[in-house]
Scaffold this motif. Sequence first.
Motif: not given
Lengths: 413, 413
Positions: A269-278, A302-304, A341-350
């Motif tokens: 909906e919001k046209r946002l991308t996501i990445a993660a660090a787990e 994601s980067i585990v 967020r910066s490593a994978m240049s996503s809008d949101i990162a967790v």
Amino acid sequence: MIVELITTGSELLLGQIVNTNAAWMAQKLNEIGFDVCYQTTVGDNRARMEETVRHALTRANIIITSGGLGPTRGDITKEVCADVFGRALSLNEECAERLKENFRRREKEMTENNLRQAMIPEGAKILVNHAGTAPGIVLEEGDKVIINLPGPPHEMKDMFTRSVVPYLAEKFGLDAVIISRVLDTYGIGESQLETKIQDLILAQKNPTLALLCRPTGNIIRITAKAKTRSEAESLIAPVESEIRSRVSDFIYAVDDEPMEEIVGKLLKEKRLTIAAAESCTGGLFTSRLTDVAGASEYVKGSIVSYTLAVKEKALGVKKSTLDEHGAVSEQAAREMAEGARSAMSSDIAVAITGNAGPSPSEGKPIGLVYVAVAGERGTVCEKNILSGKRAQIKFSASQSAMNMVRRYLLGEI
Amino acid sequence: MIVELITTGSELLLGQIVNTNAAWMAQKLNEIGFDVCYQTTVGDNRARMEETVRHALTRANIIITSGGLGPTRGDITKEVCADVFGRALSLNEECAERLKENFRRREKEMTENNLRQAMIPEGAKILVNHAGTAPGIVLEEGDKVIINLPGPPHEMKDMFTRSVVPYLAEKFGLDAVIISRVLDTYGIGESQLETKIQDLILAQKNPTLALLCRPTGNIIRITAKAKTRSEAESLIAPVESEIRSRVSDFIYAVDDEPMEEIVGKLLKEKRLTIAAAESCTGGLFTSRLTDVAGASEYVKGSIVSYTLAVKEKALGVKKSTLDEHGAVSEQAAREMAEGARSAMSSDIAVAITGNAGPSPSEGKPIGLVYVAVAGERGTVCEKNILSGKRAQIKFSASQSAMNMVRRYLLGEI
């Protein structure tokens, strides 16, 4: 009308197969307004099965069995039920013909014992089996009914839908439908939830309210019974909105829609991308996100980071942070999220970092998990203390992280 | 000793969940030689539950319930069973303390109703709940025993294994044991497997042989019944070695030891570290690796590269490779594995790239998955064509990758 389901067969008793027939029949019966109050499973033992059927007749009006209609000596359900009503069995020509035809069609040779399936109790209604060989049986005695269905799920389901539902509808009338509305919550304990809606639970009649624990969170089930679906829905509506007015913050879905799908929809909906660090979830968070078809539209990756080195090198977490606060800390979580967020240049990162057990590490207790979400509006971090074994902690941590993303996307945090 | 299982809860009666607890308990009880002759499901209705328990006492010696031990008013199993034996409930200080401690540890506020879980019938044996809050209960009356277990499967299973089995063994002794030996295979189809051991299947008596399909691969179950465990084991041994002599290449585990544990043990033994680059599995491979306690000893991390950019940037896959061969290709898989190995400086690295569906991408069919393993001995790559829905393809891809790592570590590839 009270229904008892009796499922037979030693593979059920031995636990070699799970009893899906009972669940399926119960669901269908409830949908058409019949109350299933008892489900019993008994083996192919004549005395025990007879006792079970006789007892069922003392507490239920309608007894539906599945299993034990096959051609072997072990298949005794039909005979036992006929005995209980004192009905003799005799060969039914029509059934015999249908059997023979069935074997001819499949070019299989029919052995004598197959004819046992054409032995029908006197006065029985016959339910044609369109998916197999064993006919179903309906026996009526006064206000009691016994229905024998085959055990193989596809045969049982086909016969139930084609013949049993119409039979019940005609004999008893379908005066009601029962529908349920499930409110899925996250972040509130069962007892706390009950406290908030206790008065509604105590006052419940129709609709009824039930609280259930799920690994995904606690759920509230509102079940209404009415003449029509829309009537039932209009009974549910006010109760639902009353509950929402009290615990809306914790409700993330209705009717068990998975959290990963809800998060996915919001991102789309919001046209946002996501990445993660787990860290402690080991990839589970991203794996769940990518269980949703089309996740590639919004999941970057994601980067585990299971080691400090990877946290530093791949996510740019400061060595000083790890030294001073440890990997399981709010500071580390924040830097991991921002790094991802910066490593994978996503809008949101967790970022998820914690201790899933089995033993404390860095002197941090088992179940301590920090989740951080980084985005345009800045970075937020929450501390969780999760319980259970390693696998549950991993799952709860992933669920908690998804819920945080959801709230972040909705501007709630 | 005749056992009746009573599972409670309206979600079972309504068919909203399938009764896996009954099957699980039945299986475990059979393994230790107890006959489960009846399984009954009843809702959280006091009168019906009481009638069900009273009737069970007329036909079984041991009654085991699951469900209805929660903190809410709907949870009545313990009270009903106590009533049937005429036992009063009172607050048990130890249980109350354990409850409070549990809430303190999780930094959760404990509401009054939680204390209901610390109300214990007089003369009851208490079974500590190591996986949740509700203690289990054992009530003995003459030669009858009622055991109340919690409903959540992980709590029930933990308590059953830790406390119920030892209790039953001590109180009733175990006169016959039924034990099973499971041989877990990967990489061989069911029919092919059957062909290889058909003569053994046809000749089976004691032990019996069964072939079962599992998401993890096909398994062969050898089940023997004898007076003692060692007798049963010596019945199984020759059959097992005969089977091994025929299909040893495909057997990766016994008794369903998860592939991730076997891979973990091998990595520990050989003091090697592992990293991964995951595309279509979205983190599932690494998540499974880290389900094993102590995985941090050998798991360095993983890069879930769901976009081409991440494949290039984080894993150093050549743009030309992606342009010429696409992301789902042997070349990409090899470069991803080698990239992950150097990026996280691990001894071994795995790469998984493929199409999990639901639709073809890059003109590559659904289910096409390349797995590469990079290590000291060089890089190997295998092509898989996996079937099923998205979730199954993801799991099979992770399983196939684990099996490749296992074979690489054993020098088989």
